[in-house]
Write an enzyme that holds these catalytic residues in place. Structure first.
Site, PDB file in Angstrom:
ATOM      1  N   GLY A   1       0.809  -1.212   0.000  1.00 26.52           N
ATOM      2  CA  GLY A   1       0.000   0.000   0.000  1.00 26.52           C
ATOM      3  C   GLY A   1       0.847   1.269   0.000  1.00 26.52           C
ATOM      4  N   SER A   2       1.930   1.256   0.743  1.00 27.71           N
ATOM      5  CA  SER A   2       2.766   2.457   0.813  1.00 27.71           C
ATOM      6  C   SER A   2       3.359   2.786  -0.542  1.00 27.71           C
ATOM      7  CB  SER A   2       3.893   2.257   1.837  1.00 27.71           C
ATOM      8  OG  SER A   2       3.357   1.990   3.106  1.00 27.71           O
TER       9      SER A   2
ATOM     10  N   GLN B   1      -7.547  -0.159   3.970  1.00 29.70           N
ATOM     11  CA  GLN B   1      -8.339  -0.669   5.094  1.00 29.70           C
ATOM     12  C   GLN B   1      -9.805  -0.891   4.715  1.00 29.70           C
ATOM     13  OE1 GLN B   1      -7.381  -1.709   8.045  1.00 29.70           O
ATOM     14  NE2 GLN B   1      -5.274  -0.948   8.152  1.00 29.70           N
TER      15      GLN B   1
ATOM     16  N   SER C   1      -3.549  -3.339  -0.316  1.00 30.83           N
ATOM     17  CA  SER C   1      -2.410  -4.078   0.219  1.00 30.83           C
ATOM     18  C   SER C   1      -2.860  -5.494   0.577  1.00 30.83           C
ATOM     19  CB  SER C   1      -1.865  -3.364   1.456  1.00 30.83           C
ATOM     20  OG  SER C   1      -0.730  -4.029   1.939  1.00 30.83           O
ATOM     21  N   ALA C   2      -2.081  -6.481   0.162  1.00 26.48           N
ATOM     22  CA  ALA C   2      -2.484  -7.880   0.345  1.00 26.48           C
ATOM     23  C   ALA C   2      -2.513  -8.308   1.802  1.00 26.48           C
ATOM     24  CB  ALA C   2      -1.540  -8.797  -0.444  1.00 26.48           C
ATOM     25  N   HIS C   3      -1.567  -7.803   2.591  1.00 26.50           N
ATOM     26  CA  HIS C   3      -1.434  -8.354   3.947  1.00 26.50           C
ATOM     27  C   HIS C   3      -2.550  -7.899   4.878  1.00 26.50           C
ATOM     28  CE1 HIS C   3       0.228  -4.939   6.387  1.00 26.50           C
ATOM     29  NE2 HIS C   3       0.529  -4.475   5.190  1.00 26.50           N
TER      30      HIS C   3
ATOM     31  N   THR D   1      11.614  -7.364 -11.190  1.00 26.99           N
ATOM     32  CA  THR D   1      11.100  -8.724 -11.313  1.00 26.99           C
ATOM     33  C   THR D   1       9.938  -8.913 -10.344  1.00 26.99           C
ATOM     34  OG1 THR D   1      13.285  -9.490 -11.940  1.00 26.99           O
ATOM     35  CG2 THR D   1      11.723 -11.168 -11.196  1.00 26.99           C
TER      36      THR D   1
ATOM     37  N   CYS E   1       1.989   0.867  12.259  1.00 32.19           N
ATOM     38  CA  CYS E   1       3.060   1.468  11.489  1.00 32.19           C
ATOM     39  C   CYS E   1       3.742   2.596  12.229  1.00 32.19           C
ATOM     40  CB  CYS E   1       2.529   2.046  10.204  1.00 32.19           C
ATOM     41  SG  CYS E   1       1.968   0.788   9.121  1.00 32.19           S
TER      42      CYS E   1
HETATM   43  C1  LIG Z   1      -4.794   3.057   5.471  1.00 28.61           C
HETATM   44  C2  LIG Z   1      -3.473   2.450   5.158  1.00 28.61           C
HETATM   45  N1  LIG Z   1      -2.791   2.869   4.086  1.00 28.61           N
HETATM   46  C3  LIG Z   1      -1.596   2.344   3.747  1.00 28.61           C
HETATM   47  C4  LIG Z   1      -1.020   1.353   4.507  1.00 28.61           C
HETATM   48  C5  LIG Z   1       0.322   0.840   4.094  1.00 28.61           C
HETATM   49  O1  LIG Z   1       0.260  -0.407   3.475  1.00 28.61           O
HETATM   50  P1  LIG Z   1       1.566  -1.325   3.404  1.00 28.61           P
HETATM   51  O2  LIG Z   1       1.913  -1.697   4.773  1.00 28.61           O
HETATM   52  O3  LIG Z   1       1.158  -2.485   2.554  1.00 28.61           O
HETATM   53  O4  LIG Z   1       2.634  -0.520   2.764  1.00 28.61           O
HETATM   54  C6  LIG Z   1      -1.699   0.876   5.651  1.00 28.61           C
HETATM   55  C7  LIG Z   1      -1.169  -0.178   6.543  1.00 28.61           C
HETATM   56  O5  LIG Z   1      -0.087  -0.287   6.941  1.00 28.61           O
HETATM   57  C8  LIG Z   1      -2.952   1.435   5.977  1.00 28.61           C
HETATM   58  O6  LIG Z   1      -3.619   1.027   7.048  1.00 28.61           O
HETATM   59  C1  LIG Z   2      22.220  -6.015 -13.118  1.00 32.49           C
HETATM   60  C2  LIG Z   2      20.802  -6.003 -12.651  1.00 32.49           C
HETATM   61  N1  LIG Z   2      20.326  -4.936 -11.971  1.00 32.49           N
HETATM   62  C3  LIG Z   2      19.073  -4.879 -11.525  1.00 32.49           C
HETATM   63  C4  LIG Z   2      18.181  -5.906 -11.737  1.00 32.49           C
HETATM   64  C5  LIG Z   2      16.791  -5.751 -11.233  1.00 32.49           C
HETATM   65  O1  LIG Z   2      16.547  -6.512 -10.081  1.00 32.49           O
HETATM   66  P1  LIG Z   2      15.061  -6.870  -9.650  1.00 32.49           P
HETATM   67  O2  LIG Z   2      14.518  -7.750 -10.691  1.00 32.49           O
HETATM   68  O3  LIG Z   2      15.192  -7.516  -8.331  1.00 32.49           O
HETATM   69  O4  LIG Z   2      14.300  -5.589  -9.590  1.00 32.49           O
HETATM   70  C6  LIG Z   2      18.629  -7.048 -12.449  1.00 32.49           C
HETATM   71  C7  LIG Z   2      17.755  -8.210 -12.733  1.00 32.49           C
HETATM   72  O5  LIG Z   2      16.656  -8.201 -13.145  1.00 32.49           O
HETATM   73  C8  LIG Z   2      19.952  -7.088 -12.908  1.00 32.49           C
HETATM   74  O6  LIG Z   2      20.415  -8.144 -13.585  1.00 32.49           O
END
Ligand SMILES: Cc1ncc(COP(=O)(O)O)c(C=O)c1O
Ligand SMILES: Cc1ncc(COP(=O)(O)O)c(C=O)c1O
Ligand code: FES
Ligand code: FES
Lengths: 134, 387, 387, 134
Positions: C72-73, C180, C200-202, C238, C326
């Site tokens: 979410g952030s 939320q 946010s998934a969690h 990735t 948080c």
């Molecule tokens: C209202 C709200 N926005 C954003 C976030 C941030 O999400 P995340 O922790 O996935 O970055 C949260 C929870 O932490 C939240 O409660």
């Molecule tokens: C040299 C290099 N830098 C950065 C990345 C990016 O990393 P990530 O896929 O974890 O964002 C990769 C691979 O994808 C890479 O080979």
């Protein structure tokens, strides 16, 4: 990834080779990617009786040449002329966006098959690829 | 179909079973938010700090200077945009022509949107930048030099120590993308004058979606992601606890196995090349194996396209890459191979084979056999190859 | 010690076993890089697209408009910084006083570093913004309004439809942090005029470290993280494949269970409050339960500190929160409780209890029993409470 | 989280209560967080013979008052004066950064125990907390 039709024709392309006594030869190179097909045609009373080709290219263009080669045998030049983009799209099956330009290679082949002009390779050299090509 | 035989360790790696085992409790019972004040939250916080130590250890830095991110790309964007945001006067960045898109695209963004001037240093045919070229490019406006440690497409190893010393002399921030270096060569920041460094877990048998940015003590940048002030305020957002734990274990394992793997992989690379040259004619190496990590082999096979070769190998149960996995969806030809002077046709005829910790001699032998078969078949189709 | 009884579902949630089961293959065999061209890469790409569909479905949008992030952030920072980067002339943002730090801190960043003016709309004692206040705050310079759908500390539900219509009328981008809200109330973007939305998934029984940003068709912003052009170029790096797959399954499950959970949780909330009021005197609700989701209960217990109450409950095996998880590491008092007019002492005496899909009637009864016991004990220590 | 000493004293604080016939009463409020301790002392020949207190505050400050109360029984005012910050740090065990200001609450208590002045609460009202306090 490839659909089953493309995959089958890529792994087992039909009519690969050359015809030493071809009536016409056609050279196709795709302006987008530089894929190249050299196709040999033998005609019997304006009907294509025999086809062979060589293809340098991606899997899809190799498969495309194979599919086209199967389809055109037994067709007259007029019949080939009437083949539409939609027909080709149907022959090739579902393509990913990045493969869509392969339809053009098929249409290019068909277009030249419908109006073949060259009896043999004027120059058996490769087409020039890259920035400047086409 | 059998499980394919994998030759694309540079694109990503399978998770080590010990890594997954260590992650599982954090995907099951230990789910507390690390910022919370009760025991189950404390447990996840501790797990994160353990991982931070293991990762810091891998590159010989203090753990307080390691900040978890969602991967290598985020780490790179964080430091590049961060340095740029802080630099209101100096607007010049130096990078190399063979950086990963995570660096090049971000530089381009800074050029287009924040008035930065970018100097892209060329490389020699081995894929190595010349430190003198960097020195010549430095101006009074230069605020950042960013050069990768190991290239992802051809494996070339850059003169990081020299570049670092140069930057130190000129008081310029030196960032190093070490995503492809860590776990493949020793990376000891006690000996390398680097101001910031990026890593990614999924390249070292850890999970996808986690990485880190190391920042030398005293380096201060605004965060890319703001919010709940996790990661000492440097990177907000609820932590990917299981991912971080997995990253930590992966770091420990690659550290332990580094020299063993290096020796093994060098042996396998040599085996591959010997067989390749006896079995397949007209096949060239892109780059210079003496200037590269042994795990990356980029070859050019005349008369056929890399794409169709890779596809045929895929049908036969082998995974190889036609370019950096990240950019293969774009229609562009490899900028790295271009940078070392390859023509478009040479680039189209190239594939990358990358070897990893799980590669066996038998796999190498199978690969050469099927490679030969595929190359011969595709060449037999090709108007561009006279057999 | 027993597994603690969890009453902090707003901080994070345990992963649903079905979610984990669905993720596991992507932590084991299916490890291909989704950008790669061979089968095992294609498989992970397909898995991501399936998840994208399930998430799009949950909020009734087209899947092509959903972009995965690390949470979410990141989603919030992406849209706020993105809109700001595009807006060279208009430099005014409107937000509410009860947003999550992921919004407030980013606004503050834009104010300090990019010359934006931020108007923070107050809320009433129930924790609700007044649409008229927003309308009055709009100027010709306003480029963005960002108001959350449901508050994380007191659960108050905002008048999103009205705010959206207002923004539409004035042609201003409306961003909604729905982290939320999703899974707790119906979120149907066919009926809500929202230009962008964070999830946010969690928070919905999915894994930590994955979330998404929805962007209405036609909304164009520069990416926060640049590189290999994953996520249609909107977010490079990735992909956290297993995380994304888990997010997709979690989205499907919360969608199916939404009304069942809502009814159950409302029943449990009412049970809790009835028991609380009979068992514990001088204990007040922060906010207004009639204007809030039933899963969030924020209470104020006079004479003792929330921190010591939460600690004692922790020792007794219960997890409750003293502020948004948080921000509990920062020494600041809850800005949300301040915004609804609470004094420092009232805020210090408050705890948040949040109920989720796994909460049972027995857990509620146990909580009330131990809450009563802890409150009485702490009050017996306290010079501020005369028994 | 809390170390074992803090945890023990928080869950089972010693000497909680009031002394109706205290020789001295002291009132401590921590400027940082507003935590409040009211402590009652009985002295026997300049030596503290009896202690009781009430604490409003976080777990650590409740525990701190308890730890201090145990330590000072049997000490003279002079002995209390000689207690150092390091002694206190040792008594409390390892603290997290956010708990470190609790050391001040202990030092405040000790300082007033060494020099107690008030015989009873001048006003049995609560200290005002918040922005303006202290
Ligand atoms: C209202 C709200 N926005 C954003 C976030 C941030 O999400 P995340 O922790 O996935 O970055 C949260 C929870 O932490 C939240 O409660
Ligand atoms: C040299 C290099 N830098 C950065 C990345 C990016 O990393 P990530 O896929 O974890 O964002 C990769 C691979 O994808 C890479 O080979
Ligand atoms: S890549 Fe083969 S037809 Fe274009
Ligand atoms: S929070 Fe209790 S002493 Fe400060």
């Amino acid at each position: 990834m490839f659909n089953d039709i493309i995959c089958d024709h890529f792994m087992n392309p039909r009519n690969i080779g050359e015809l030493t006594d071809a009536d016409y030869v056609i050279e196709i190179s795709n302006p987008i990617c530089g894929d190249t097909v050299h196709m040999y045609l033998r005609l019997n009373q304006e009907v294509i009786s025999d086809v062979a080709y060589r293809a340098y290219g991606c899997s899809t263009s190799i498969a495309t040449a194979s599919i086209v080669s199967e389809k055109i045998v037994g067709m007259s030049k007029a019949e080939i002329s009437s083949i539409t983009r939609n027909n080709v799209v149907e022959w090739l099956g579902e393509l990913e966006p990045s493969q869509l330009h392969c339809v053009d290679i098929a249409l290019n082949i068909l277009n030249q098959c419908a109006n073949p002009t060259k009896k043999k390779f004027e120059q058996k050299e490769f087409l020039i690829e890259g920035e400047g090509a086409f | 179909m059998h499980t394919p035989i994998y030759f694309d360790y540079n694109a990503t790696t399978p998770i080590d079973p010990r890594v997954l085992e260590g992650m599982l409790p954090y995907l099951q019972n230990h789910f507390g938010n690390p910022s919370s004040t009760y025991s189950i939250g404390y447990r996840t916080k501790e797990a994160i700090e353990m991982a931070r130590k293991d990762i810091a250890n891998l590159i010989s830095v203090e753990d307080g200077n390691v900040f978890f991110t969602s991967g290598g790309s985020e780490a790179n964007s964080t430091i590049l945009k961060g340095i740029a945001a802080k630099s209101s006067k100096k607007k010049h960045i130096i990078t190399s022509s063979i950086e990963h898109p995570a660096i090049l695209k971000t530089c381009d963004y800074l050029r287009k949107h924040h008035g930065f001037q970018i100097t892209t240093i060329p490389v020699n045919p081995a894929g190595i930048v010349d430190v003198n070229d960097i020195e010549r490019a430095i101006t009074s406006q230069t605020v950042l030099v960013t050069v990768m440690m190991v290239n992802n497409e051809i494996g070339s190893i850059q003169p990081i120590k020299e570049i670092g010393n140069l930057c130190k002399k000129h008081n310029i921030h030196f960032h190093c993308d070490a995503v492809q270096a860590v776990g493949k060569i020793p990376v000891n920041l006690k000996e390398l004058p680097i101001d910031s460094l990026s890593m990614s877990a999924h390249k070292i048998y850890g999970p996808k979606g986690v990485g880190c940015l190391y920042l030398r003590e005293g380096v201060n940048i605004p965060p890319l992601i703001l919010g709940g002030s996790q990661e000492f305020g440097m990177r907000s957002g609820t932590e990917n606890v299981a991912g971080i734990v997995g990253f930590g274990i992966a770091a420990k394992i690659v550290q332990e196995d580094l020299y063993f793997n290096l020796t093994k992989i060098e042996y396998l690379r040599n085996l591959f090349l010997t067989n390749l040259h006896t079995e397949i004619e007209e096949c060239l190496i892109n780059g210079d194996i003496h200037a590269s990590v042994p795990s990356t082999i980029n070859i050019q096979i005349s008369g056929i396209r890399g794409e169709s070769l890779a596809s045929m190998l895929n049908e036969l149960g082998f995974c190889v890459s036609i370019a950096s996995a990240c950019s293969s969806t774009s229609s562009k030809l490899s900028h790295v191979l271009k940078a070392i002077g390859k023509t478009d046709e040479e680039i189209r005829s190239s594939i990358r084979i990358s070897i990893g910790a799980l590669t066996t001699e038998d796999e190498i032998n199978q690969l050469v056999r099927h490679l030969k078969q595929s190359v011969m078949r595709l060449r037999s189709f090709s108007p561009k190859y006279q057999m």
